[in-house]
Write a protein that holds these residues in place. Structure first.
Motif, PDB file in Angstrom:
ATOM      1  N   HIS A  37       0.027   1.136  12.912  1.00 31.10           N
ATOM      2  CA  HIS A  37      -1.027   1.088  11.916  1.00 31.10           C
ATOM      3  C   HIS A  37      -1.742   2.422  11.876  1.00 31.10           C
ATOM      4  CE1 HIS A  37      -2.781  -0.294  15.743  1.00 31.10           C
ATOM      5  NE2 HIS A  37      -3.868   0.361  15.370  1.00 31.10           N
ATOM      6  N   ARG A  38      -2.305   2.708  10.710  1.00 29.67           N
ATOM      7  CA  ARG A  38      -3.031   3.942  10.479  1.00 29.67           C
ATOM      8  C   ARG A  38      -4.303   3.586   9.725  1.00 29.67           C
ATOM      9  NH1 ARG A  38      -3.832   9.542  11.248  1.00 29.67           N
ATOM     10  NH2 ARG A  38      -4.629  10.408   9.309  1.00 29.67           N
ATOM     11  N   VAL A  39      -5.468   3.842  10.325  1.00 30.59           N
ATOM     12  CA  VAL A  39      -6.756   3.418   9.782  1.00 30.59           C
ATOM     13  C   VAL A  39      -7.656   4.635   9.647  1.00 30.59           C
ATOM     14  CG1 VAL A  39      -8.696   1.839  10.042  1.00 30.59           C
ATOM     15  CG2 VAL A  39      -6.460   1.206  10.947  1.00 30.59           C
ATOM     16  N   LEU A  93       6.101   1.356  -4.775  1.00 32.38           N
ATOM     17  CA  LEU A  93       5.865   0.009  -4.272  1.00 32.38           C
ATOM     18  C   LEU A  93       4.503  -0.468  -4.776  1.00 32.38           C
ATOM     19  CD1 LEU A  93       6.962   0.603  -0.563  1.00 32.38           C
ATOM     20  CD2 LEU A  93       8.344  -0.426  -2.370  1.00 32.38           C
ATOM     21  N   THR A  94       4.305  -1.791  -4.778  1.00 32.86           N
ATOM     22  CA  THR A  94       3.024  -2.355  -5.221  1.00 32.86           C
ATOM     23  C   THR A  94       2.566  -3.440  -4.244  1.00 32.86           C
ATOM     24  OG1 THR A  94       4.218  -3.911  -6.643  1.00 32.86           O
ATOM     25  CG2 THR A  94       3.416  -1.869  -7.664  1.00 32.86           C
ATOM     26  N   PRO A  95       2.143  -3.083  -3.051  1.00 33.11           N
ATOM     27  CA  PRO A  95       1.671  -4.098  -2.093  1.00 33.11           C
ATOM     28  C   PRO A  95       0.262  -4.569  -2.432  1.00 33.11           C
ATOM     29  CG  PRO A  95       1.448  -1.924  -1.152  1.00 33.11           C
ATOM     30  CD  PRO A  95       2.124  -1.730  -2.480  1.00 33.11           C
ATOM     31  N   ARG A  96      -0.112  -5.705  -1.869  1.00 30.80           N
ATOM     32  CA  ARG A  96      -1.449  -6.261  -2.067  1.00 30.80           C
ATOM     33  C   ARG A  96      -2.321  -5.912  -0.864  1.00 30.80           C
ATOM     34  NH1 ARG A  96      -3.391 -10.120  -5.417  1.00 30.80           N
ATOM     35  NH2 ARG A  96      -1.264 -10.726  -6.043  1.00 30.80           N
ATOM     36  N   VAL A  97      -3.585  -5.598  -1.112  1.00 30.05           N
ATOM     37  CA  VAL A  97      -4.532  -5.243  -0.059  1.00 30.05           C
ATOM     38  C   VAL A  97      -5.039  -6.527   0.593  1.00 30.05           C
ATOM     39  CG1 VAL A  97      -6.648  -4.004   0.493  1.00 30.05           C
ATOM     40  CG2 VAL A  97      -5.195  -3.217  -1.392  1.00 30.05           C
ATOM     41  N   ASP A  98      -4.917  -6.631   1.926  1.00 28.89           N
ATOM     42  CA  ASP A  98      -5.328  -7.848   2.622  1.00 28.89           C
ATOM     43  C   ASP A  98      -6.820  -7.812   2.940  1.00 28.89           C
ATOM     44  OD1 ASP A  98      -5.638  -6.153   4.773  1.00 28.89           O
ATOM     45  OD2 ASP A  98      -3.810  -6.776   5.789  1.00 28.89           O
ATOM     46  N   SER A 139      -4.631   1.720   5.923  1.00 31.24           N
ATOM     47  CA  SER A 139      -5.912   1.315   5.346  1.00 31.24           C
ATOM     48  C   SER A 139      -6.104   1.933   3.967  1.00 31.24           C
ATOM     49  CB  SER A 139      -7.060   1.742   6.268  1.00 31.24           C
ATOM     50  OG  SER A 139      -7.180   3.153   6.296  1.00 31.24           O
ATOM     51  N   VAL A 140      -6.907   1.229   3.129  1.00 30.63           N
ATOM     52  CA  VAL A 140      -7.309   1.707   1.810  1.00 30.63           C
ATOM     53  C   VAL A 140      -8.791   1.415   1.656  1.00 30.63           C
ATOM     54  CG1 VAL A 140      -5.017   1.347   0.809  1.00 30.63           C
ATOM     55  CG2 VAL A 140      -6.701  -0.487   0.708  1.00 30.63           C
ATOM     56  N   PRO A 141      -9.486   2.001   0.671  1.00 30.40           N
ATOM     57  CA  PRO A 141     -10.915   1.698   0.489  1.00 30.40           C
ATOM     58  C   PRO A 141     -11.180   0.202   0.351  1.00 30.40           C
ATOM     59  CG  PRO A 141     -10.314   3.621  -0.789  1.00 30.40           C
ATOM     60  CD  PRO A 141      -9.034   3.083  -0.212  1.00 30.40           C
ATOM     61  N   ALA A 142     -12.297  -0.239   0.934  1.00 30.33           N
ATOM     62  CA  ALA A 142     -12.583  -1.670   1.039  1.00 30.33           C
ATOM     63  C   ALA A 142     -12.783  -2.339  -0.305  1.00 30.33           C
ATOM     64  CB  ALA A 142     -13.816  -1.876   1.916  1.00 30.33           C
ATOM     65  N   MET A 157      -6.157  -3.421   4.253  1.00 28.92           N
ATOM     66  CA  MET A 157      -4.943  -2.713   4.649  1.00 28.92           C
ATOM     67  C   MET A 157      -3.765  -3.207   3.825  1.00 28.92           C
ATOM     68  SD  MET A 157      -5.380  -2.517   8.810  1.00 28.92           S
ATOM     69  CE  MET A 157      -4.345  -1.075   8.955  1.00 28.92           C
ATOM     70  N   ILE A 158      -2.778  -2.332   3.654  1.00 29.32           N
ATOM     71  CA  ILE A 158      -1.521  -2.687   2.997  1.00 29.32           C
ATOM     72  C   ILE A 158      -0.391  -2.546   4.013  1.00 29.32           C
ATOM     73  CG2 ILE A 158      -2.279  -2.026   0.684  1.00 29.32           C
ATOM     74  CD1 ILE A 158      -0.855   0.642   1.084  1.00 29.32           C
ATOM     75  N   THR A 159       0.677  -3.302   3.806  1.00 27.42           N
ATOM     76  CA  THR A 159       1.825  -3.267   4.711  1.00 27.42           C
ATOM     77  C   THR A 159       3.004  -2.658   3.974  1.00 27.42           C
ATOM     78  OG1 THR A 159       1.043  -5.249   5.847  1.00 27.42           O
ATOM     79  CG2 THR A 159       3.332  -4.614   6.187  1.00 27.42           C
ATOM     80  N   VAL A 160       3.541  -1.556   4.527  1.00 23.33           N
ATOM     81  CA  VAL A 160       4.677  -0.859   3.936  1.00 23.33           C
ATOM     82  C   VAL A 160       5.682  -0.582   5.052  1.00 23.33           C
ATOM     83  CG1 VAL A 160       5.447   1.200   2.715  1.00 23.33           C
ATOM     84  CG2 VAL A 160       3.214   0.212   2.187  1.00 23.33           C
TER      85      VAL A 160
END
Length: 569
Positions: free
Chosen positions: A383-385, A325-330, A343-346, A334-337
Motif C-alpha cells: 500500500h501507498r498512502v 482502469l476505473t476502480p472505485r474509491v473505498d 490513496s486518493v483525496p478523501a 483508497m483504490i486497489t490496482v
C-alpha cells in the motif's frame, strides 16, 4: 605437416641438384622409397590416412543405441536420451557392464547428428546477415535483481537493440506487463530519436501476441492496444519462431541483455528508486558508444551517427502507454490496482476514478484533473498512502492522526520533517492535544499553496518565539516567499522595494513578536527586533471634559409644570 613439407622439399632439392637415385635419396633421408617417389611426384605431401578405430566392446550394442536415438526424433526436446541415460539402459536391458561412459558419449555425439540429418531434423547452421542502417531493431526483456531501498527485488529490463549499429537502450521496470512493454518502446524511440523503418523483431510476448496461429508463415493474433501502438508509430513487427527454435533469430538483443547485465549490473546495484537506476543506465549507455563490437570496424557511436538520420521521425502526438482502469474509491479513501492499494483525496470516497497505470507510476484522474500520482509499488498486497489526502478528515478527527498509516509513511519518506514534529509538540503544549493537532493540520494544508521550503521557514520563525499557530506560520511563510523573490530579482538586476536599504543588510530581523513577552519584559529593551516604546501611557481624561454636567439645583421645566420636584443628579 610442416616437417613433411620440409622433408619433401629437401628430397626434391637433392634430386634436382645432385641427381641422386631414389635408393640413395631414401638412404640419405632415412625414409622409404615410396616416400621418395611421392616427394618427386608432388611438393604437397599426401594426407595421412586416419586409422579406423575399432571398439569390440561397443560393437554389439551399436544397433540398440541407434534405436534409442531414432526414437528421440519424435520425443519432446526435454525427454530425449542423454549419454548417461543410454549407458544406463544398456546396463539394465543388455547387461553391458564392460562399457565406459566416454565410449558411449563419443559414439552418441557423432551418431545423433547423423540420425537427425537422416530423419530430416533441422541442421544447426547460421548464415551471416547484413543489416541496412535505420531499418531493423530487436526487442526483449531480461530479468535483473536490484537492491531497491535496501530490499533485494526482482525487476525486468527492457532492451531495444538496433541491428546495424548495435546501439541499445535499456530501462528497468518493476514489471514486464503491457504498460512496461509500451513504456519501454516510448522511451527507447525518444532516446534514439526515431523509429526503424522496416521492422522490429520480437518473441511471442503475451503483451503483444494474444495467440500464435500455427501453420505456414508467422501469423499472429495481436492484442488491440498493441496494434494501436505500432500503428501510431508506424512500424511492422517480425515475430520469431516459438520456443528455443527462434532464439537465434534475434541473437543480437539476446547478447545485449547478457552483456549489459554482466558489465553494469554486477554486482547488484543498490538504489532508492528505479528512476535513480534508469538515470544511471543512461550514463552507461552514453559511455558504451565508444565500445567496438567484435567483428566490426567502427564503434557503436560511429555507426549510430550514420544510422540515426535514416530513422523514421517520431509522430507529433505522444502516446500514453498507461493502462486505463476505473476502480472505485473505498471507505478508506483508497483504490486497489493489481493487488496494491493507493490513496486518493478523501472527497472521492464512493466514486469511480480513472487511473493510468504506467510502468513506474500510477496517475489518478478525476475527470481531466490529476488528483494523485504514486510511484508503482512492486510488492504484492502493498500500500501507498499520502498524508495530504486525509487532512480534511483529520481536521475533524484530530485524534486519528498519531496512529495513522499516512503519518507513519510520511515519516519514513522524510516528508514529515523534524520541524513539523517540533511544531506539533509545542502546539500541543500550548493549545492542548486536540487544538494543537488542528493547528498542525492547518500548517500541513499550507503545502497546497506554498513550497516545502517556505512552510519550513514559517515554522522555524514561529517556533523561535513560541507563537505556535497556523496563522503566524502562514504570514512568515509568505514573507519568506516574498523575500526570496526579491533576492532573486535583485540578483538578476531588477529593482525592488528594499534593494537600497543598506543599513539593514547586516542585521538579522526577527519578524514574529510575542505580545505576552513584550508586556512582561523591560520596555526599555529591544524586544523581538522592535525599538524601545517611549510613548506616554494612554489616558481618557480629555474625554471627561466632553461629558455634560448638570447641577442638581437646576429645575426641569417639564417636571415643574406638573408639580413634581426634580430628583438630584
Amino acid at each position: 605437416m610442416g616437417s613433411r613439407v620440409e622433408l619433401f622439399a629437401a628430397i626434391r632439392r637433392d634430386a634436382r641438384v645432385e641427381e641422386l637415385s631414389i635408393r640413395e635419396l631414401a638412404r640419405r633421408h632415412g625414409v622409404h622409397r615410396r616416400t621418395v617417389r611421392q616427394a618427386l611426384a608432388s611438393a604437397v605431401p599426401p594426407p595421412r590416412k586416419r586409422p579406423v578405430r575399432v571398439s569390440p566392446r561397443l560393437d554389439p550394442f551399436r544397433d540398440a543405441i541407434d534405436a534409442m536415438l531414432r526414437a528421440d526424433l519424435d520425443a519432446p526436446r526435454k525427454q530425449r536420451h542423454t549419454a548417461v541415460r543410454v549407458l544406463a539402459r544398456l546396463v539394465e536391458e543388455q547387461g553391458a557392464t564392460g562399457l565406459s561412459y566416454s565410449t558411449v558419449r563419443d559414439y552418441v555425439r557423432v551418431r545423433r547428428a547423423q540420425i537427425d540429418l537422416e530423419g530430416g531434423r533441422r541442421v544447426q547452421a547460421f548464415i551471416a546477415q547484413v543489416h541496412a542502417p535505420g531499418r531493423e531493431a530487436e526487442v526483449d526483456f531480461g530479468d535483473v535483481y536490484v537492491v531497491l531501498d535496501g530490499v533485494r527485488t526482482k525487476c525486468h529490463m527492457f532492451v531495444l537493440w538496433l541491428s546495424h549499429s548495435g546501439k541499445a537502450i535499456h530501462r528497468v521496470y518493476p514489471t514486464e506487463a503491457q504498460e512496461a512493454f509500451l513504456q519501454g518502446h516510448v522511451e527507447a524511440f525518444e532516446a534514439i530519436g526515431g523509429v526503424p523503418t522496416q521492422h522490429i523483431k520480437y518473441d511471442n510476448l503475451k503483451t503483444a501476441v494474444a495467440k500464435v496461429i500455427h501453420g505456414p508463415g508467422r501469423a499472429r493474433q495481436e492484442s488491440d492496444r498493441w496494434v494501436l501502438f505500432r500503428s501510431h508509430y508506424g512500424f511492422e513487427p517480425f515475430y520469431c519462431q516459438p520456443g528455443i527454435n527462434g532464439a537465434h533469430e534475434k541473437g543480437g538483443v539476446e547478447g545485449a541483455v547478457g552483456w549489459f547485465r554482466r558489465n553494469h549490473l554486477t554486482p547488484m546495484p543498490e538504489v532508492a528508486t528505479l528512476d535513480e537506476l534508469n538515470e544511471q543506465i543512461k550514463s552507461w549507455e552514453a559511455r558504451d558508444e565508444s565500445r567496438r563490437i567484435s567483428g566490426r570496424t567502427n564503434t557503436i557511436g560511429e555507426d549510430f551517427a550514420t544510422e540515426r538520420p535514416l530513422l523514421r521521425p517520431l509522430p507529433e502526438d505522444a502516446f500514453d502507454p498507461g493502462l486505463a482502469l476505473t476502480p472505485r474509491v473505498d471507505r478508506s479513501s483508497m483504490i486497489t490496482v493489481r493487488m496494491v492499494k493507493y490513496s486518493v483525496p478523501a472527497h472521492l470516497i464512493g466514486r469511480r476514478v480513472r487511473v493510468a497505470l504506467r510502468a513506474s507510476e500510477l496517475v489518478v484522474f478525476d475527470g481531466r484533473t490529476i488528483v494523485a500520482t504514486h510511484p508503482r509499488v512492486v510488492a504484492k498486497s502493498g500500500h501507498r498512502v499520502i498524508l495530504d489526502h486525509y487532512l480534511e478528515v483529520l481536521r475533524y478527527k484530530p485524534g486519528a492522526l498519531p496512529g495513522s498509516t499516512a503519518l507513519a509513511q510520511a515519516r519514513v519518506a522524510g516528508v514529515f520533517t523534524s520541524e513539523r514534529e517540533a511544531f506539533w509538540v509545542a502546539s500541543r503544549k500550548v493549545n492542548g492535544d486536540t487544538d494543537g493537532t488542528r493547528e498542525l493540520i492547518d500548517v500541513l494544508l499550507l503545502h497546497r499553496s506554498m513550497t516545502a521550503d517556505q512552510v519550513t521557514a514559517g515554522i522555524s520563525a514561529a517556533l523561535s518565539v513560541g507563537a505556535v499557530t497556523a496563522d503566524v506560520v502562514a504570514v512568515e511563510a509568505r514573507r519568506h516567499a516574498n523575500a526570496t523573490s526579491e533576492d532573486a530579482a535583485a540578483t538578476e538586476g531588477g529593482a525592488t522595494q528594499g534593494r537600497h536599504l543598506v543599513a539593514h543588510a547586516g542585521s538579522r530581523e526577527q519578524r514574529v513578536v510575542h505580545l505576552t513577552q513584550r508586556r512582561l519584559t523591560d520596555p526599555a529593551a529591544v524586544i523581538a527586533g522592535l525599538p524601545p516604546d517611549s510613548r506616554p501611557a494612554p489616558s481618557v481624561a480629555v474625554y471627561d471634559e466632553l461629558l455634560p454636567r448638570r447641577r442638581a439645583s437646576t429645575p426641569d421645566p417639564d417636571l415643574t409644570c406638573t408639580g413634581v420636584s426634580a430628583p438630584a443628579r
